[in-house]
Write a protein that holds these residues in place. Structure first.
Motif, mmCIF file in Angstrom:
data_model
loop_
_atom_site.group_PDB
_atom_site.id
_atom_site.type_symbol
_atom_site.label_atom_id
_atom_site.label_comp_id
_atom_site.label_asym_id
_atom_site.label_seq_id
_atom_site.Cartn_x
_atom_site.Cartn_y
_atom_site.Cartn_z
ATOM 1 N N LEU A 244 27.965 29.003 44.946
ATOM 2 C CA LEU A 244 28.682 29.695 46.018
ATOM 3 C C LEU A 244 28.607 31.200 45.795
ATOM 4 O O LEU A 244 28.565 31.674 44.655
ATOM 5 C CB LEU A 244 30.141 29.238 46.072
ATOM 6 C CG LEU A 244 30.377 27.750 46.324
ATOM 7 C CD1 LEU A 244 31.881 27.451 46.354
ATOM 8 C CD2 LEU A 244 29.731 27.301 47.627
ATOM 9 N N HIS A 245 28.615 31.950 46.875
ATOM 10 C CA HIS A 245 28.512 33.399 46.801
ATOM 11 C C HIS A 245 29.892 34.011 46.549
ATOM 12 O O HIS A 245 30.830 33.776 47.309
ATOM 13 C CB HIS A 245 27.931 33.947 48.098
ATOM 14 C CG HIS A 245 26.673 33.239 48.523
ATOM 15 N ND1 HIS A 245 25.490 33.346 47.830
ATOM 16 C CD2 HIS A 245 26.414 32.403 49.563
ATOM 17 C CE1 HIS A 245 24.554 32.624 48.426
ATOM 18 N NE2 HIS A 245 25.088 32.037 49.479
ATOM 19 N N THR B 10 33.510 34.861 52.303
ATOM 20 C CA THR B 10 34.895 34.645 52.716
ATOM 21 C C THR B 10 35.327 33.253 52.275
ATOM 22 O O THR B 10 34.484 32.361 52.093
ATOM 23 C CB THR B 10 35.027 34.753 54.241
ATOM 24 O OG1 THR B 10 34.268 33.685 54.847
ATOM 25 C CG2 THR B 10 34.541 36.094 54.741
ATOM 26 N N PRO B 11 36.627 33.029 52.097
ATOM 27 C CA PRO B 11 37.100 31.680 51.764
ATOM 28 C C PRO B 11 36.649 30.639 52.776
ATOM 29 O O PRO B 11 36.317 29.506 52.406
ATOM 30 C CB PRO B 11 38.616 31.847 51.755
ATOM 31 C CG PRO B 11 38.846 33.280 51.413
ATOM 32 C CD PRO B 11 37.725 34.016 52.075
ATOM 33 N N ALA B 12 36.622 31.010 54.059
ATOM 34 C CA ALA B 12 36.206 30.072 55.100
ATOM 35 C C ALA B 12 34.747 29.670 54.927
ATOM 36 O O ALA B 12 34.380 28.496 55.095
ATOM 37 C CB ALA B 12 36.435 30.686 56.478
ATOM 38 N N SER B 13 33.889 30.633 54.576
ATOM 39 C CA SER B 13 32.475 30.345 54.371
ATOM 40 C C SER B 13 32.279 29.453 53.150
ATOM 41 O O SER B 13 31.478 28.507 53.169
ATOM 42 C CB SER B 13 31.682 31.642 54.205
ATOM 43 O OG SER B 13 30.311 31.367 54.006
ATOM 44 N N ALA C 14 42.891 30.320 48.398
ATOM 45 C CA ALA C 14 42.373 31.014 49.575
ATOM 46 C C ALA C 14 41.507 30.082 50.425
ATOM 47 O O ALA C 14 41.549 30.131 51.664
ATOM 48 C CB ALA C 14 41.561 32.233 49.142
ATOM 49 N N MET C 15 40.738 29.220 49.777
ATOM 50 C CA MET C 15 39.923 28.253 50.518
ATOM 51 C C MET C 15 40.796 27.235 51.238
ATOM 52 O O MET C 15 40.528 26.850 52.379
ATOM 53 C CB MET C 15 38.960 27.541 49.570
ATOM 54 C CG MET C 15 37.885 28.408 48.990
ATOM 55 S SD MET C 15 36.778 27.434 47.941
ATOM 56 C CE MET C 15 36.504 28.582 46.605
ATOM 57 N N VAL C 16 41.855 26.806 50.569
ATOM 58 C CA VAL C 16 42.779 25.838 51.175
ATOM 59 C C VAL C 16 43.457 26.451 52.394
ATOM 60 O O VAL C 16 43.675 25.771 53.412
ATOM 61 C CB VAL C 16 43.827 25.375 50.142
ATOM 62 C CG1 VAL C 16 44.904 24.512 50.808
ATOM 63 C CG2 VAL C 16 43.152 24.595 49.017
ATOM 64 N N SER C 17 43.761 27.735 52.313
ATOM 65 C CA SER C 17 44.378 28.413 53.458
ATOM 66 C C SER C 17 43.413 28.496 54.636
ATOM 67 O O SER C 17 43.825 28.472 55.799
ATOM 68 C CB SER C 17 44.818 29.826 53.062
ATOM 69 O OG SER C 17 45.822 29.777 52.061
#
Length: 398
Positions: free
Chosen positions: A97-98, A102-105, A128-131
């Protein structure tokens, strides 16, 4: 880099480490900055292999099976190398992962790749990913590498564990040797286009091994060399030409502390090899000119240099080698070599790479390093290959 009669030919990525461990067990493999001691620390190849065994046992104990995808969101470090080698050694598929995504990406890539496990440095990255996305249907476990407690974990929809506890859970595991074939996936690297979601580039063991070996035939690297690793492992260029080529040759890799410490790291580590992208060299160039301008006396002499960065570094007698490649080609297609290092070109194709230019001027590639295709995108895969099997780069060449 050719195999001696006593050696078996290398066909899968984990074999690089296997062979180097035999040759250089006591030589330094990796170095990184230790925050606790405020100094550089190193591990030998045998020490790395000993720790790697623990990671592989823990991965197996987590019921992560051969072929499963494993997402890795870690800064370049000994831990990130351990994660990658454990995943590959168990026949699983790394999904880097980069760090700047962004967390969404990141969440999209985890779900699109159907990753079974995720490695993150801290719980805040996972939070942040869970959000951004509260559903991770394929994810079985999240391993937090840089924290000993999970006090910041908040309503995780997936079981979460610290690295310490994860490794402990695998201590009694009897490791099973997986069957890995050259055509099996060795990673799925996501690369973003101009529009839409990022596409997962499927690279096999054959793809990566052939590119490492091709690079090794034209770049003089051996076990006495030292890299300073700066680009992230999610960048296929760094992944192949620094990380895997170093394992193949026994060279040491020291991990930079980041962009703010890069100049200092270069002075302290004194690498013999530094892999980067044009933007970084542009910054070196600008800082160098600014420093010389302060001295005044050499300003006119430097003004006569060609504006090309390649000519600039060659004029300083720094052996800058330019090259060209894409994620889809594992990635190196061409590189300048000793005796033919024209700074205005990207060099000649690797020995195991064929190139051609079609009537419209598009560069096309045929090589064992060309990707298997795009993950779950058969139509997109079909579009980038000609009827006779050449990969269409989309780049113009002459």
């Amino acid at each position: 880099m050719t195999s001696s009669p006593q050696e078996e030919p290398i066909t899968i990525v984990p074999d690089f480490l296997k062979e180097t461990l035999k040759k250089f067990p006591t030589r330094e493999a990796y170095g990184e900055w230790d925050q606790q001691t405020n100094s550089w620390r190193s591990v030998t190849w045998s020490e790395f292999a000993e720790e790697l065994l623990k990671w592989r046992k823990a991965l197996q104990a987590s019921n992560i099976k051969p072929g499963d995808r494993a997402a890795v969101l870690l800064p370049n470090s000994i831990d990130s190398a351990l994660a990658d080698q454990a995943i590959l050694g168990n026949g699983c598929v790394p999904v880097p992962l980069h760090a700047v995504d962004t967390p969404a990406s990141s969440a999209y890539i985890i779900n699109n790749s159907e990753a079974s496990i995720l490695f993150v440095p801290k719980t805040l990255r996972w939070n942040a990913m869970v959000s951004a996305c509260d559903s991770f249907p394929n994810l079985k476990l999240v391993v937090v590498v840089k924290e000993d407690t999970l006090e910041h974990a908040e309503n995780s929809p997936v079981p979460i564990v610290t690295l310490k506890d994860w490794l402990k859970a695998g201590e009694k595991e009897t490791l099973t040797k997986p069957k890995i074939s050259p055509g099996d996936l060795a990673c799925v690297v996501y690369t973003s286009g101009t529009t839409g979601n990022p596409k997962g580039v499927m690279l096999t063991h054959r793809n990566i091994v052939s590119n490492v070996q091709g690079c090794g035939q034209v770049i003089d690297i051996n076990h006495n060399d030292v890299y300073l690793s700066f680009l992230p492992f999610s960048h296929t260029f760094e992944r192949t030409v620094t990380y895997y080529l170093a394992i193949c040759t026994g060279a040491k890799v020291t991990f930079s502390r980041g962009v703010l410490k890069l100049a200092e790291d270069l002075q302290q580590v004194k690498p013999t090899i530094f892999i980067s992208v044009p933007r970084v060299y542009e910054q070196f160039h600008s800082k160098f000119l600014a420093k010389i301008a302060e001295q005044g006396s050499m300003k006119k002499a430097l003004a006569a240099l060609n504006n090309s960065l390649g000519r600039f570094f060659c004029a300083l007698e720094l052996p800058l080698r330019q090259g060209y490649g894409l994620t889809e080609t594992s990635p190196v297609v061409s590189v300048a070599v000793v005796g033919n290092n024209n700074p205005v070109t990207v060099g000649n194709p690797l020995p195991n790479v064929q190139v051609r230019i079609d009537d419209a001027g598009e560069l096309q590639i045929k090589a064992p390093s060309v990707m298997k295709g795009y993950w779950k995108l058969p139509e997109a895969t079909k579009e980038v290959f000609t009827e006779d099997g050449w990969f269409k780069t989309g780049d113009l060449a002459d």
